[in-house]
Design a protein around this motif. Structure first.
Motif, PDB file in Angstrom:
ATOM      1  N   ILE A   1       0.838  -1.203   0.000  1.00 19.88           N
ATOM      2  CA  ILE A   1       0.000   0.000   0.000  1.00 19.88           C
ATOM      3  C   ILE A   1       0.871   1.251   0.000  1.00 19.88           C
ATOM      4  N   LEU A   2       1.948   1.238   0.783  1.00 16.80           N
ATOM      5  CA  LEU A   2       2.867   2.375   0.815  1.00 16.80           C
ATOM      6  C   LEU A   2       3.503   2.599  -0.553  1.00 16.80           C
ATOM      7  N   ALA A   3       3.895   1.509  -1.207  1.00 17.98           N
ATOM      8  CA  ALA A   3       4.498   1.614  -2.536  1.00 17.98           C
ATOM      9  C   ALA A   3       3.519   2.229  -3.530  1.00 17.98           C
ATOM     10  N   LEU A   4       2.264   1.792  -3.463  1.00 18.14           N
ATOM     11  CA  LEU A   4       1.259   2.324  -4.378  1.00 18.14           C
ATOM     12  C   LEU A   4       0.935   3.780  -4.066  1.00 18.14           C
ATOM     13  N   PHE A   5       0.992   4.143  -2.779  1.00 14.54           N
ATOM     14  CA  PHE A   5       0.768   5.543  -2.406  1.00 14.54           C
ATOM     15  C   PHE A   5       1.854   6.434  -2.995  1.00 14.54           C
ATOM     16  N   ILE A   6       3.099   5.986  -2.912  1.00  8.84           N
ATOM     17  CA  ILE A   6       4.207   6.753  -3.487  1.00  8.84           C
ATOM     18  C   ILE A   6       4.047   6.870  -4.999  1.00  8.84           C
ATOM     19  N   ALA A   7       3.680   5.753  -5.651  1.00  7.56           N
ATOM     20  CA  ALA A   7       3.484   5.783  -7.102  1.00  7.56           C
ATOM     21  C   ALA A   7       2.337   6.713  -7.481  1.00  7.56           C
ATOM     22  N   SER A   8       1.268   6.714  -6.669  1.00  5.65           N
ATOM     23  CA  SER A   8       0.132   7.602  -6.938  1.00  5.65           C
ATOM     24  C   SER A   8       0.550   9.067  -6.826  1.00  5.65           C
ATOM     25  N   CYS A   9       1.352   9.377  -5.817  1.00  8.10           N
ATOM     26  CA  CYS A   9       1.845  10.744  -5.658  1.00  8.10           C
ATOM     27  C   CYS A   9       2.696  11.153  -6.849  1.00  8.10           C
ATOM     28  N   ALA A  10       3.498  10.207  -7.337  1.00  9.30           N
ATOM     29  CA  ALA A  10       4.342  10.500  -8.494  1.00  9.30           C
ATOM     30  C   ALA A  10       3.509  10.789  -9.732  1.00  9.30           C
ATOM     31  N   VAL A  11       2.462   9.981  -9.942  1.00  5.00           N
ATOM     32  CA  VAL A  11       1.597  10.177 -11.107  1.00  5.00           C
ATOM     33  C   VAL A  11       0.864  11.513 -11.007  1.00  5.00           C
ATOM     34  N   ILE A  12       0.360  11.840  -9.802  1.00  2.00           N
ATOM     35  CA  ILE A  12      -0.321  13.124  -9.604  1.00  2.00           C
ATOM     36  C   ILE A  12       0.646  14.275  -9.872  1.00  2.00           C
ATOM     37  N   TYR A  13       1.853  14.138  -9.384  1.00  3.74           N
ATOM     38  CA  TYR A  13       2.877  15.168  -9.612  1.00  3.74           C
ATOM     39  C   TYR A  13       3.139  15.355 -11.105  1.00  3.74           C
ATOM     40  N   LEU A  14       3.309  14.239 -11.825  1.00  2.00           N
ATOM     41  CA  LEU A  14       3.566  14.324 -13.259  1.00  2.00           C
ATOM     42  C   LEU A  14       2.375  14.909 -14.008  1.00  2.00           C
ATOM     43  N   THR A  15       1.160  14.577 -13.548  1.00  9.24           N
ATOM     44  CA  THR A  15      -0.041  15.125 -14.179  1.00  9.24           C
ATOM     45  C   THR A  15      -0.125  16.632 -13.989  1.00  9.24           C
ATOM     46  N   VAL A  16       0.131  17.084 -12.767  1.00 10.26           N
ATOM     47  CA  VAL A  16       0.112  18.529 -12.486  1.00 10.26           C
ATOM     48  C   VAL A  16       1.212  19.234 -13.275  1.00 10.26           C
ATOM     49  N   TYR A  17       2.381  18.595 -13.321  1.00 14.46           N
ATOM     50  CA  TYR A  17       3.500  19.186 -14.048  1.00 14.46           C
ATOM     51  C   TYR A  17       3.177  19.337 -15.528  1.00 14.46           C
ATOM     52  N   TYR A  18       2.374  18.388 -16.057  1.00 17.74           N
ATOM     53  CA  TYR A  18       2.021  18.445 -17.475  1.00 17.74           C
ATOM     54  C   TYR A  18       1.245  19.713 -17.806  1.00 17.74           C
ATOM     55  N   GLY A  19       0.453  20.237 -16.849  1.00 16.46           N
ATOM     56  CA  GLY A  19      -0.154  21.552 -17.013  1.00 16.46           C
ATOM     57  C   GLY A  19      -1.585  21.587 -17.501  1.00 16.46           C
ATOM     58  N   ARG A  20      -2.184  20.463 -17.882  1.00 11.82           N
ATOM     59  CA  ARG A  20      -3.584  20.422 -18.306  1.00 11.82           C
ATOM     60  C   ARG A  20      -4.099  19.002 -18.132  1.00 11.82           C
ATOM     61  N   PHE A  21      -5.429  18.854 -18.208  1.00 13.69           N
ATOM     62  CA  PHE A  21      -6.004  17.530 -18.023  1.00 13.69           C
ATOM     63  C   PHE A  21      -5.544  16.599 -19.148  1.00 13.69           C
ATOM     64  N   PRO A  22      -4.826  15.553 -18.824  1.00 15.66           N
ATOM     65  CA  PRO A  22      -4.256  14.672 -19.858  1.00 15.66           C
ATOM     66  C   PRO A  22      -5.251  13.618 -20.341  1.00 15.66           C
ATOM     67  N   TRP A  23      -6.193  14.017 -21.195  1.00 21.14           N
ATOM     68  CA  TRP A  23      -7.255  13.111 -21.610  1.00 21.14           C
ATOM     69  C   TRP A  23      -6.712  11.921 -22.400  1.00 21.14           C
ATOM     70  N   ILE A  24      -5.648  12.135 -23.151  1.00 21.54           N
ATOM     71  CA  ILE A  24      -5.065  11.014 -23.897  1.00 21.54           C
ATOM     72  C   ILE A  24      -4.511   9.974 -22.930  1.00 21.54           C
ATOM     73  N   ALA A  25      -3.776  10.448 -21.921  1.00 22.33           N
ATOM     74  CA  ALA A  25      -3.196   9.543 -20.932  1.00 22.33           C
ATOM     75  C   ALA A  25      -4.278   8.790 -20.167  1.00 22.33           C
ATOM     76  N   ILE A  26      -5.316   9.505 -19.747  1.00 19.50           N
ATOM     77  CA  ILE A  26      -6.389   8.878 -18.980  1.00 19.50           C
ATOM     78  C   ILE A  26      -7.110   7.828 -19.813  1.00 19.50           C
ATOM     79  N   THR A  27      -7.383   8.139 -21.071  1.00 16.70           N
ATOM     80  CA  THR A  27      -8.081   7.191 -21.943  1.00 16.70           C
ATOM     81  C   THR A  27      -7.239   5.947 -22.200  1.00 16.70           C
ATOM     82  N   LEU A  28      -5.941   6.148 -22.454  1.00 12.06           N
ATOM     83  CA  LEU A  28      -5.054   5.003 -22.656  1.00 12.06           C
ATOM     84  C   LEU A  28      -5.002   4.121 -21.412  1.00 12.06           C
ATOM     85  N   ALA A  29      -4.924   4.764 -20.249  1.00 10.23           N
ATOM     86  CA  ALA A  29      -4.814   4.018 -18.991  1.00 10.23           C
ATOM     87  C   ALA A  29      -6.055   3.174 -18.735  1.00 10.23           C
ATOM     88  N   PHE A  30      -7.235   3.770 -18.875  1.00 16.68           N
ATOM     89  CA  PHE A  30      -8.467   3.054 -18.570  1.00 16.68           C
ATOM     90  C   PHE A  30      -8.801   1.996 -19.627  1.00 16.68           C
TER      91      PHE A  30
END
Length: 299
Positions: free
Chosen positions: A127-156
């Motif tokens: 759970i701790l590992a996944l929490f760190i990974a989630s924080c990293a993904v959120i950080y990268l998403t915010v850094y990207y600067g806009r809602f990454p619809w392509i990334a979200i669609t590919l992921a889901f």
């Protein structure tokens, strides 16, 4: 032993997927939908050869007559085609970074699906590992600067493909063959129409491009077969962690082979993701060794 081979198959699948940007750059002048159709058409040829060589033709025919399997595999085929098309379009349209972000997000979606649909449970270290990974993904998403619809669609879409694929009892080879059979006729019809109207890329851009379009069947089929085998023999949570191999390898290729920009801010997010991977794997090895020692002591 199956779990061991499942781990090897997962590593092989994601390593090959991580290297695919090199391959697709060779056909960058071909429209995304046309590349998708060639991937589908030539993949059927490759999987058919595998099915015949393994003597599974009668087995495949029997599985195709089962209505439940057909419905599941039709869903997985459509999800796979949608994921392929969006990824190819994203690469050809200059959204490689956002597409890569999608494959960093996808393992988290896989893990959530594993808990939601298959009752998989995680230990505290995981759970701790996944929490760190989630924080990293959120950080990268915010850094990207806009809602990454392509990334979200590919992921889901790819997470949904994994869930659907895990619900079928059809083997990885047979399932991929049936999926490509379902997509084959529309793909070939579109390619034929393009060639008939004189706008098709096959044989148009030289021998090398034509060979790369034909080779797309091998480049597509082999990692998918490895992934299908791994999905049947590993928990989705474990599979999700291994999936970070692909975008990480693409990152290395982008930086050192193609000289893409990689500022320090983005490096922070990637380092957090690798920390999460190491923590997750370390915790898993620790628990396995602990169980082995307990069994040895009991004997």
């Amino acid at each position: 032993m199956q779990r061991y081979f499942g781990v090897l198959a997962a590593i092989a699948a994601f390593a090959m997927w991580g290297s695919l940007p090199i391959y697709w750059k060779q056909v960058a002048m071909v429209p995304a939908l046309e590349v998708l159709c060639h991937r589908t058409a030539w993949s059927l040829l490759v999987t058919a050869i595998i099915v015949f060589s393994l003597g599974r033709w009668r087995e495949v025919m029997a599985e195709m007559k089962r209505g439940g399997n057909i419905k599941i595999l039709l869903s997985s085929a459509l999800l796979l085609a949608a994921n392929w098309l969006l990824y190819i379009w994203a690469v050809n349209s200059g959204y490689i970074i956002e597409a890569s972000l999608g494959y960093f997000i996808n393992p988290l979606i896989n893990i959530g699906c594993g808990c939601l649909f298959f009752g998989e449970r995680l230990r505290r270290g995981q759970i701790l590992a996944l929490f760190i990974a989630s924080c990293a993904v959120i950080y990268l998403t915010v850094y990207y600067g806009r809602f990454p619809w392509i990334a979200i669609t590919l992921a889901f879409s790819f997470a949904a493909y994994a869930v659907v694929h895990k619900k079928t009892t059809v083997s990885a080879v047979n399932a991929l063959f049936i999926e490509t059979v379902m997509l084959f006729l529309p793909a070939v019809a579109y390619i034929a129409w393009l060639q008939y109207t004189g706008v098709g890329s096959f044989l148009l851009h030289g021998r090398a491009t034509t060979l790369f379009l034909v080779g797309a069947g091998v480049a597509t089929t082999i990692p998918l077969l490895c992934f299908g085998y791994a999905a049947h023999n590993l928990r989705l949570a474990t599979l999700g962690i291994f999936q970070y191999i692909a975008p990480s390898l693409s990152l290395v290729i982008g930086i050192f082979l193609y000289g893409e920009d990689f500022p320090a801010q983005r490096m922070v997010g990637f380092c957090l993701i690798w920390l999460a991977i190491l923590l997750y794997m370390g915790e898993s090895f620790y628990q396995r060794n602990k169980q082995n020692k307990a069994l040895g002591h009991g004997e």
